[in-house]
Enzyme design. Structure first.
Site, short mmCIF file in Angstrom:
data_model
loop_
_atom_site.label_atom_id
_atom_site.label_comp_id
_atom_site.label_asym_id
_atom_site.label_seq_id
_atom_site.Cartn_x
_atom_site.Cartn_y
_atom_site.Cartn_z
N LYS A 97 -1.77 4.33 -13.69
CA LYS A 97 -1.19 3.14 -14.34
C LYS A 97 -2.19 1.99 -14.31
O LYS A 97 -2.43 1.33 -15.33
CB LYS A 97 0.08 2.71 -13.62
CG LYS A 97 0.58 1.32 -13.97
CD LYS A 97 1.85 0.94 -13.25
CE LYS A 97 1.61 0.34 -11.91
NZ LYS A 97 1.21 -1.08 -11.89
N ASN A 98 -2.80 1.78 -13.12
CA ASN A 98 -3.64 0.59 -12.96
C ASN A 98 -5.02 0.76 -13.57
O ASN A 98 -5.82 -0.19 -13.56
CB ASN A 98 -3.71 0.18 -11.48
CG ASN A 98 -2.36 -0.34 -11.01
OD1 ASN A 98 -1.49 -0.63 -11.82
ND2 ASN A 98 -2.19 -0.41 -9.71
N ARG A 103 0.96 -14.30 -7.25
CA ARG A 103 0.00 -13.64 -8.15
C ARG A 103 -0.84 -14.66 -8.94
O ARG A 103 -0.84 -14.70 -10.16
CB ARG A 103 0.71 -12.69 -9.11
CG ARG A 103 1.70 -11.73 -8.50
CD ARG A 103 1.12 -10.73 -7.51
NE ARG A 103 0.27 -9.74 -8.12
CZ ARG A 103 0.69 -8.61 -8.67
NH1 ARG A 103 1.99 -8.38 -8.75
NH2 ARG A 103 -0.17 -7.75 -9.19
N CYS A 143 5.71 -12.52 -9.34
CA CYS A 143 6.64 -11.38 -9.40
C CYS A 143 7.26 -11.26 -8.01
O CYS A 143 7.02 -12.07 -7.12
CB CYS A 143 5.89 -10.12 -9.78
SG CYS A 143 4.78 -9.57 -8.49
N ARG A 148 8.77 1.28 -14.65
CA ARG A 148 7.56 0.53 -15.02
C ARG A 148 6.32 1.30 -14.61
O ARG A 148 5.31 1.27 -15.31
CB ARG A 148 7.54 -0.81 -14.28
CG ARG A 148 8.32 -1.94 -14.89
CD ARG A 148 7.98 -3.21 -14.16
NE ARG A 148 6.54 -3.29 -14.00
CZ ARG A 148 5.94 -3.79 -12.91
NH1 ARG A 148 6.64 -4.25 -11.91
NH2 ARG A 148 4.62 -3.85 -12.83
N ASP A 174 -0.33 -0.57 -2.16
CA ASP A 174 0.63 0.10 -3.04
C ASP A 174 1.25 1.33 -2.40
O ASP A 174 2.14 1.94 -2.99
CB ASP A 174 -0.05 0.51 -4.36
CG ASP A 174 -0.48 -0.71 -5.16
OD1 ASP A 174 -1.25 -0.55 -6.11
OD2 ASP A 174 -0.04 -1.82 -4.82
C1 EPZ Z 1 -3.82 -4.99 -8.78
O1 EPZ Z 1 -3.11 -6.22 -8.83
C2 EPZ Z 1 -2.79 -3.89 -9.03
N1 EPZ Z 1 -2.19 -4.08 -10.36
C3 EPZ Z 1 -1.70 -3.94 -7.95
O2 EPZ Z 1 -0.83 -2.85 -8.17
C4 EPZ Z 1 -2.37 -3.76 -6.59
O3 EPZ Z 1 -1.40 -3.86 -5.59
C5 EPZ Z 1 -3.45 -4.84 -6.39
O4 EPZ Z 1 -4.40 -4.79 -7.48
C6 EPZ Z 1 -4.21 -4.67 -5.08
O5 EPZ Z 1 -4.77 -3.41 -5.03
C7 EPZ Z 1 -2.87 -3.68 -11.45
O6 EPZ Z 1 -4.00 -3.22 -11.38
C8 EPZ Z 1 -2.17 -3.85 -12.77
P1 EPZ Z 1 -5.46 -8.62 -6.67
P2 EPZ Z 1 -3.94 -7.63 -8.86
O7 EPZ Z 1 -5.99 -9.57 -7.68
O8 EPZ Z 1 -5.18 -7.46 -9.63
C9 EPZ Z 1 -4.88 -12.79 -4.61
C10 EPZ Z 1 1.25 -1.75 -8.29
O9 EPZ Z 1 2.19 -1.61 -7.49
N2 EPZ Z 1 -5.49 -13.38 -5.82
O10 EPZ Z 1 -6.40 -7.64 -6.02
O11 EPZ Z 1 -3.00 -8.69 -9.25
C11 EPZ Z 1 -3.49 -12.24 -4.89
O12 EPZ Z 1 -2.51 -13.26 -4.80
C12 EPZ Z 1 0.59 -3.10 -8.43
O13 EPZ Z 1 0.77 -0.84 -9.02
C13 EPZ Z 1 -5.78 -14.74 -5.82
O14 EPZ Z 1 -5.51 -15.44 -4.85
O15 EPZ Z 1 -4.27 -7.77 -7.31
C14 EPZ Z 1 -3.32 -11.19 -3.82
O16 EPZ Z 1 -2.86 -11.82 -2.64
C15 EPZ Z 1 1.18 -4.14 -7.51
N3 EPZ Z 1 -6.33 -15.29 -6.95
C16 EPZ Z 1 -4.74 -10.68 -3.59
O17 EPZ Z 1 -5.62 -11.64 -4.21
C17 EPZ Z 1 -6.62 -14.54 -8.05
O18 EPZ Z 1 -7.15 -15.09 -9.05
C18 EPZ Z 1 -5.02 -9.33 -4.21
O19 EPZ Z 1 -4.67 -9.44 -5.56
C19 EPZ Z 1 -6.31 -13.16 -8.03
C20 EPZ Z 1 -5.75 -12.60 -6.90
#
Ligand code: EPZ
Length: 459
Positions: A44-45, A143, A138, A423, A331
């Site tokens: 998915k990701n 996020r 969410c 989803r 995840d």
């Molecule tokens: C991706 O989300 C995945 N989603 C998530 O999968 C996964 O849990 C996550 O990466 C971590 O591996 C998709 O790829 C569509 P991050 P993403 O940016 O990119 C903070 C699932 O269940 N952050 O690595 O949103 C954020 O708040 C989903 O399949 C900032 O602060 O994750 C979080 O605490 C859930 N500022 C941390 O970084 C930013 O600009 C990690 O988020 C971006 C992120």
């Protein structure tokens, strides 16, 4: 592609569209073992970000092994709304973004799919301007997208957020973004992907430091390279991208979903069943397999892309701390919590990636688990058994955890909130039924499935 392409996409989406307030429930009769082999769908990701990445291409992109998920359907609808041509045949998705508009993607679609933000980088790189509603937070956290925005600004974009919409354009009337050296405060998967995509068409070299190393980041890089992008270092914490003027057509297979695979490994473990999974990429599951072995669950490689889980009767407690890849994946945290509720002893689970990703605790406790939460730490005391109960899913991976608990519980579990599950999992219940699980998706409070699931009268 002629109009039927769009028609087929729209009709597909209208057929597969689930009403948001879907009242259906999943009814699971626990205590049945599983057997056989399950096929793992495309990730998915990877699929979501690579679909957005197709905007970088001025020709035809063919994506293979695309999973059938609500989120993938929604991303398709968003791209269609921009004028992108899409045609889906089974798990093959043809995308043509030779012509698309910068018109603002429809809020009602974007607000339901956080991953829609992935279109900002490619749109800015291709058209020099982007206008996308800001995706909300969410269930699992706020996020934010500040790292995405700051990186694009470093590459010469003016990015403003007004009335919940991101307005971006390349400054100084330039046609292309400029390469930059960008240090990410945290190894954000999404920010790494946004900036890598934007950099493929930028002028000069971009260096992403403290970049995310998840397999889906590498998959995206390989997809872009298959279109002629110049990217080095994907999968490490430093990625170097040398911009090129344009990217060409490609035919690209998406990697198997490591989180779906991990979920099925736990399904075998929690039901004390031997099952095989195919296809898988072993290197994507190192942390998950290591934790299963600590618990006492063996995992063997039957072939380079086939894995078999071999559980034991007694499972040990263990501690888990979620980390960016190659650490233990956030995840998989909820699914392992379900497993550890039945282990001997106390396990400590620390969620370090998202600020609100322990909401499945209350529902697992309704099933007889003994879990206490202190901040971002869950203390799981093993119990001898779980009992089936009516529960409500709160987010995607929490819903998977409740399914796993239901498979092991004594009696019947009914799970509401299935739109979360749909989803992110491609036909999870169909695959579980194929392994021998006793579960049915029922509408409302229909009594018919209870009869279906109730054990036949003895004698
Ligand atoms: C991706 O989300 C995945 N989603 C998530 O999968 C996964 O849990 C996550 O990466 C971590 O591996 C998709 O790829 C569509 P991050 P993403 O940016 O990119 C903070 C699932 O269940 N952050 O690595 O949103 C954020 O708040 C989903 O399949 C900032 O602060 O994750 C979080 O605490 C859930 N500022 C941390 O970084 C930013 O600009 C990690 O988020 C971006 C992120």
């Amino acid at each position: 592609m002629e109009d039927r392409a769009i028609t087929s996409t729209l009709s597909l989406s209208s057929q597969s569209a689930l009403p948001e307030e879907d009242k259906s429930m999943l009814q699971i009769l626990g205590g049945h073992s599983l057997s056989g082999e399950v096929s793992i769908s495309g990730a998915k990701n990877s699929a979501l970000v690579i679909m957005a990445g197709a905007l970088l291409c001025s020709g035809d992109c063919r994506l293979r092994n695309v999973p059938s998920l609500i989120d993938v359907r929604r991303m398709g609808e968003i791209l269609s709304a921009l004028g992108v041509k899409l045609e889906r045949q089974g798990n093959v998705l043809d995308i043509n973004a030779s012509q698309f508009e910068v018109t603002k993607a429809p809020y009602e679609l974007v607000s339901q799919l956080r991953a829609s933000f992935f279109i900002v980088g490619p749109m800015l790189a291709r058209l020099g301007v982007a206008r996308v509603p800001l995706p909300g937070g969410c269930a699992i956290g706020a996020r934010p997208v500040d790292l995405h925005v700051r990186g694009l600004q470093a590459m010469g974009a003016d990015v403003q957020i007004e009335h919940g919409t991101v307005h971006a354009h390349i400054k100084g009337g330039k046609k292309r973004l400029q390469g930059a050296r960008i240090y990410l405060d945290c190894p954000s998967v999404g920010a790494t992907e946004t900036l890598m995509m934007a950099a493929t068409l930028a002028e000069g070299e971009t260096i992403l430091e403290n970049a995310a190393q998840e397999p889906e980041v590498t998959d995206l890089a390989n997809f872009c390279r298959s279109m002629g992008a110049n990217i080095q270092g994907a999968g490490t914490n430093t990625i170097v991208i040398s911009g090129v003027p344009q990217l060409h057509s490609t035919d690209y297979p998406i990697i198997p979903d490591r989180i779906e695979a991990g979920t099925f490994l736990v399904a075998g473990a929690i039901t004390r069943s031997e099952i095989s999974l195919f296809p898988i990429v072993p290197d994507h599951l190192t942390a998950v397999v290591a934790k299963l072995k600590e618990i006492g669950v063996k995992v063997v490689l039957e072939a380079p892309d086939r894995m078999r889980v071999i559980p034991t009767q007694q499972h040990r407690a263990t501690d888990i701390e979620t980390m960016p890849f190659p650490g233990f994946p956030t995840d998989m945290q909820a699914q392992f919590m379900a497993l550890l509720t039945l282990s001997d002893g106390n396990s400590i689970i620390t969620e370090t990636v998202f600020e609100n990703r322990l909401r499945h605790v209350a529902e697992l406790n309704r099933m007889g688990a003994d879990i206490r939460v202190k901040g971002n730490i869950a203390i799981v005391r093993g119990v001898p058994l779980l009992s089936g109960a009516p529960v409500v899913a709160t987010d995607l991976r929490a819903s998977a955890a409740l399914v796993l608990a239901g498979l092991a519980a004594n009696g019947t579990t009914t799970i509401q909130g299935l739109h979360h599950l749909d989803r992110g999992y491609d036909n999870l219940e169909g695959k579980l039924k194929g392994l021998g699980a006793k579960l049915e998706r029922i509408k409302g409070d229909s009594t018919e499935a209870i009869a279906l699931l109730s054990p036949a009268p003895v004698g």
